[in-house]
Design a protein around this motif. Structure first.
Motif, short mmCIF file in Angstrom:
data_model
loop_
_atom_site.label_atom_id
_atom_site.label_comp_id
_atom_site.label_asym_id
_atom_site.label_seq_id
_atom_site.Cartn_x
_atom_site.Cartn_y
_atom_site.Cartn_z
N GLY A 59 0.85 -1.06 -0.05
CA GLY A 59 0.00 0.32 -0.05
C GLY A 59 0.98 1.24 0.28
O GLY A 59 0.28 2.25 -0.11
N LYS A 60 1.98 0.67 -0.03
CA LYS A 60 2.71 2.13 0.36
C LYS A 60 3.30 2.55 -1.06
O LYS A 60 4.03 1.48 -1.95
CB LYS A 60 4.03 2.17 1.11
N LYS A 61 3.33 3.72 -1.97
CA LYS A 61 4.39 3.68 -3.10
C LYS A 61 5.65 4.15 -3.01
O LYS A 61 6.15 5.09 -2.47
CB LYS A 61 3.47 4.95 -3.84
N TYR A 62 6.69 3.78 -3.35
CA TYR A 62 7.36 3.78 -3.77
C TYR A 62 8.19 4.65 -5.27
O TYR A 62 7.83 4.83 -5.72
CB TYR A 62 8.71 2.94 -3.67
N TYR A 63 9.12 5.02 -4.95
CA TYR A 63 10.09 5.90 -6.13
C TYR A 63 10.43 4.83 -6.69
O TYR A 63 9.69 5.59 -8.44
CB TYR A 63 10.95 6.83 -5.60
N ILE A 64 10.89 4.55 -6.63
CA ILE A 64 11.63 3.75 -7.61
C ILE A 64 10.91 2.42 -8.55
O ILE A 64 11.01 2.17 -9.62
CB ILE A 64 12.97 2.89 -7.19
N TYR A 65 9.88 1.80 -7.65
CA TYR A 65 8.88 0.53 -8.38
C TYR A 65 7.45 1.24 -7.94
O TYR A 65 6.57 0.16 -8.31
CB TYR A 65 9.40 -0.74 -8.29
N GLY A 66 7.65 1.96 -6.99
CA GLY A 66 6.03 2.12 -6.90
C GLY A 66 5.48 1.54 -5.80
O GLY A 66 6.22 1.27 -5.13
N GLU A 67 3.93 1.40 -6.30
CA GLU A 67 3.59 0.02 -4.98
C GLU A 67 3.84 -1.60 -5.43
O GLU A 67 3.33 -1.99 -6.46
CB GLU A 67 1.79 -0.12 -5.45
N PRO A 68 4.85 -1.77 -4.13
CA PRO A 68 4.72 -3.26 -4.72
C PRO A 68 3.94 -4.34 -4.93
O PRO A 68 3.81 -4.83 -5.43
CB PRO A 68 5.45 -3.33 -3.27
N ARG A 69 2.28 -3.93 -4.32
CA ARG A 69 1.77 -4.89 -5.10
C ARG A 69 1.18 -5.19 -6.02
O ARG A 69 1.16 -6.36 -7.31
CB ARG A 69 0.19 -5.01 -4.05
N ASN A 70 1.24 -3.75 -6.63
CA ASN A 70 0.95 -3.84 -8.20
C ASN A 70 2.51 -4.28 -8.54
O ASN A 70 2.52 -5.32 -10.07
CB ASN A 70 1.02 -2.50 -8.84
N LEU A 71 3.55 -3.50 -8.50
CA LEU A 71 5.04 -4.67 -9.51
C LEU A 71 4.74 -6.01 -9.35
O LEU A 71 5.08 -7.03 -10.32
CB LEU A 71 6.00 -3.94 -8.43
N LEU A 72 4.05 -6.81 -7.76
CA LEU A 72 4.19 -8.37 -8.04
C LEU A 72 3.90 -9.03 -8.56
O LEU A 72 3.51 -9.80 -9.32
CB LEU A 72 4.52 -8.33 -7.03
N THR A 73 2.19 -8.63 -8.22
CA THR A 73 0.79 -9.07 -9.14
C THR A 73 0.43 -7.83 -10.09
O THR A 73 -0.17 -9.57 -10.53
CB THR A 73 -0.53 -8.82 -8.52
#
Length: 171
Positions: A59-73
């Motif tokens: 749920g936290k958005k990160y500068y490099i890869y955005g939201e981890p759930r979206n990156l993973l799933t």
């Protein structure tokens, strides 16, 4: 403290989508390690526990890869690095991650194990059961390459014979 560095030699300099500015595959090798260590199939809970240890939160958005759930799933699934699927007949629904074809094509279990060993300041053989599996994977890949070369050589030889016999017939 974790330093996430992609060890994969990926096209587009590690960018998931062509044209995106920042690479999003920095976490990919880490996810592949988790999947490998969990018996080639990591459940969603184990994955999030690992990310929590790295201070990467759902749920936290990160500068490099955005939201981890979206990156993973989504991102890594869409690009065929990871498979994310619901375990059949699980109640409540349970989800798992697996390697997909692109991950197999662009890295190996041995490279993943070398990455893990480097993080721990050791050698791959320090993880004996995983090292044995990685060696088996190396051998299987080698045998597959040898078989593919033999098929190619056989086909080339057959074509050459067919071409020379058709030339002989036309004379």
């Amino acid at each position: 403290l974790y330093d996430l560095v992609s060890k994969l030699k990926l096209p587009n300099n590690g960018r998931i989508h062509v044209g995106k500015v920042l690479p999003k595959t920095g976490l990919l090798m880490t996810f592949l390690v988790v999947i490998f260590l969990k018996g080639n199939c990591a459940n969603k809970e184990d994955t999030w526990k690992f990310l929590d240890m790295m201070q990467i939160y759902d749920g936290k958005k990160y500068y490099i890869y955005g939201e981890p759930r979206n990156l993973l799933t989504k991102d890594l699934v869409q690009e065929q690095y990871l498979e994310y699927w619901e375990v059949p007949n699980s109640s409540p629904p349970s989800y798992e991650f697996l390697w997909r074809p692109r991950a197999y094509a662009e890295t190996s279990k041995m490279k993943v194990l070398e990455f893990l060993a480097k993080i721990h300041g050791t050698v791959p053989s320090a993880f004996p059961s995983h090292y044995e599996e990685a060696l088996k994977d190396v051998e299987e890949r080698s045998q597959a390459r040898i078989a593919a070369r033999a098929r190619t050589a056989t086909m080339a030889s057959a074509r050459s014979k067919a071409t020379s016999s058709s030339l002989a017939c036309s004379k």
